[in-house]
Design a protein around this motif. Structure first.
Motif, mmCIF file in Angstrom:
data_model
loop_
_atom_site.group_PDB
_atom_site.id
_atom_site.type_symbol
_atom_site.label_atom_id
_atom_site.label_comp_id
_atom_site.label_asym_id
_atom_site.label_seq_id
_atom_site.Cartn_x
_atom_site.Cartn_y
_atom_site.Cartn_z
ATOM 1 N N MET B 1 -3.518 4.422 3.115
ATOM 2 C CA MET B 1 -3.064 3.024 3.153
ATOM 3 C C MET B 1 -4.196 2.155 2.654
ATOM 4 S SD MET B 1 -0.755 0.852 4.574
ATOM 5 C CE MET B 1 -0.763 -0.880 4.768
ATOM 6 N N ARG B 9 -1.059 -1.000 -0.830
ATOM 7 C CA ARG B 9 -0.628 0.263 -1.411
ATOM 8 C C ARG B 9 -0.566 1.278 -0.307
ATOM 9 N NH1 ARG B 9 -4.323 4.088 -4.960
ATOM 10 N NH2 ARG B 9 -5.393 4.005 -2.993
ATOM 11 N N PHE B 18 11.928 9.402 1.947
ATOM 12 C CA PHE B 18 13.190 8.703 2.190
ATOM 13 C C PHE B 18 13.165 7.978 3.521
ATOM 14 C CE2 PHE B 18 17.500 7.936 1.344
ATOM 15 C CZ PHE B 18 18.149 7.943 2.547
ATOM 16 N N GLN B 19 12.584 8.646 4.544
ATOM 17 C CA GLN B 19 12.540 8.012 5.862
ATOM 18 C C GLN B 19 11.684 6.757 5.824
ATOM 19 O OE1 GLN B 19 12.732 11.140 5.255
ATOM 20 N NE2 GLN B 19 13.069 12.421 7.024
ATOM 21 N N CYS B 22 13.513 3.995 4.053
ATOM 22 C CA CYS B 22 14.612 3.510 4.883
ATOM 23 C C CYS B 22 14.083 2.604 5.989
ATOM 24 C CB CYS B 22 15.334 4.703 5.502
ATOM 25 S SG CYS B 22 16.919 4.282 6.186
ATOM 26 N N PHE B 23 12.957 3.014 6.605
ATOM 27 C CA PHE B 23 12.359 2.167 7.629
ATOM 28 C C PHE B 23 11.949 0.824 7.043
ATOM 29 C CE2 PHE B 23 10.181 1.189 11.447
ATOM 30 C CZ PHE B 23 9.059 0.482 11.071
ATOM 31 N N LEU B 26 15.073 -1.383 6.467
ATOM 32 C CA LEU B 26 15.944 -1.859 7.531
ATOM 33 C C LEU B 26 15.218 -2.580 8.652
ATOM 34 C CD1 LEU B 26 18.375 1.124 7.949
ATOM 35 C CD2 LEU B 26 18.744 -0.981 6.747
ATOM 36 N N HIS B 27 13.943 -2.289 8.884
ATOM 37 C CA HIS B 27 13.297 -2.856 10.059
ATOM 38 C C HIS B 27 13.155 -4.360 9.923
ATOM 39 C CE1 HIS B 27 10.902 -2.894 13.612
ATOM 40 N NE2 HIS B 27 9.854 -3.397 13.001
ATOM 41 N N ARG B 31 11.356 -6.372 5.977
ATOM 42 C CA ARG B 31 12.629 -6.225 5.263
ATOM 43 C C ARG B 31 12.413 -6.155 3.767
ATOM 44 N NH1 ARG B 31 17.410 -6.451 7.655
ATOM 45 N NH2 ARG B 31 18.345 -7.805 6.096
ATOM 46 N N GLN B 33 14.079 -5.279 0.757
ATOM 47 C CA GLN B 33 15.423 -4.922 0.332
ATOM 48 C C GLN B 33 15.509 -4.655 -1.155
ATOM 49 O OE1 GLN B 33 18.471 -6.199 2.544
ATOM 50 N NE2 GLN B 33 17.005 -5.277 3.891
#
Lengths: 168, 169
Positions: B1, B9, B18-19, B22-23, B26-27, B31, B33
């Protein structure tokens, strides 16, 4: 200007539009929000209690739930939370519910305590022509300065150009 | 990080891509998007030579984040098309240009190269002018592709500085 000041308490009843394409006005936003937040608090119980994720979700969900319960009006909720429109809050709550379901399915808990994530701080100066993307100012300050400017502009033209001197 | 003035970065390994995305999508406090870009970089000296970079934007919080993941020729990364529909073309581009394919991708075809092209252009071992050239062949009345014939050798200019070698101005 005077008309807006007089009509403002009357306008708070019905919301015409969210101003965002594709996002419809939800008339019973407060009830929807309360039900979504209660469901979130119930779902988050499945996450182990020590996890930062559970603490973060519980803290902001509880805060938003108390504000929604106390305030009757969607405009008051928006102003107090300072997080954008109630329709956006509904979207965020729904996404958070989806995320909790997925986190429970994937089960990322249980990282050993001595796992260190390497954080590199890069303080190299950025050249002037490169745009820096900085997050915007807080909505609460914006609302309070806007209120004060509107009240003051009714009596006299504003003497200062910056609104920050009027905010407390 | 990495946290810097230039932009944040985040490096990750391929199992959790993917997880992680996705986090991030959606969190409530992160956000992101919008996926701005997915591109690849080829570092031939590394063992896992490619790096696939996801540039993401959060319109809610006005911030950008870049997620990087390293892959070699045979690694297959998970497609993020279900999260970010715009990623379809970017993933096809990464596949076409570098050869990093995706598992269960709904539509993985070539996007920028010619129909019968062999090879992945943006890898560092494919030369700048490629291996084949096309020309219209009059007897056959169609376009044929033949091995490349260059009349001039590839010229490489190595100017030490623009000020020193001013021969003709």
């Amino acid at each position: 200007m005077f008309l807006r000041a007089i009509a403002r308490p009357l306008m708070a009843g019905v919301k015409q539009t969210t101003g965002i394409v594709g996002l419809d006005v939800v008339p019973n936003a407060r009830e929807v929000l309360i039900s979504l937040y209660s469901k979130t608090l119930k779902e988050i119980q499945a996450v182990p209690p020590d996890e930062g994720y559970r603490k973060a979700v519980e803290s902001f969900t509880k805060h938003r739930l108390t504000v929604c319960r106390e305030e009757e009006d969607w405009e008051a909720i928006e102003k107090r939370l300072g997080c954008g429109q109630v329709e956006e809050l509904i979207e965020e709550a729904r996404d958070e519910l989806k995320l909790i379901e997925k986190m429970i399915e994937w089960d990322p808990w249980g990282v050993p305590d001595d796992y260190e994530c390497e954080v590199i701080e890069n303080d190299a100066p950025v050249p002037k022509h490169v745009p820096l993307h900085r997050p915007g100012p807080l909505p609460e300050e914006f609302y309070s300065t806007l209120e004060k400017l509107q009240l003051n502009s009714k009596e006299a033209p504003p003497a200062v150009t910056s609104g920050e001197s009027k905010a407390v | 990080m990495e946290r810097s003035e230039h932009g944040n970065r985040l490096d990750t390994n391929s199992d959790y891509l993917f997880q992680l995305l996705c986090f991030l999508k959606l969190h409530t406090y992160t956000r992101v998007q919008v996926s701005i870009d997915i591109c690849g970089v080829d570092y031939p000296s590394r063992k896992r030579r490619f790096e696939v970079i996801y540039n993401l934007l959060s319109t809610r919080y006005n911030s950008r984040i870049r997620v990087q993941i390293s892959a070699d020729e045979v690694t297959r990364i998970s497609p993020v098309v279900s999260l970010f529909p715009s990623a379809g073309r970017w993933e096809r581009e990464v596949w076409d240009m570098f050869g990093v394919s995706s598992i269960n991708h709904p539509d993985l075809r070539r996007i920028s190269t010619d129909y019968g092209f062999e090879g992945h252009p943006l890898r560092k071992d494919l030369p700048l002018s490629g291996y084949v050239e096309v020309r219209y062949d009059d007897p056959e009345k169609r376009v044929v592709s033949e091995p490349i014939e260059m009349t001039q050798e590839f010229r490489y200019f190595d100017f030490a500085s623009p000020w020193e070698q001013r021969s003709d101005g």
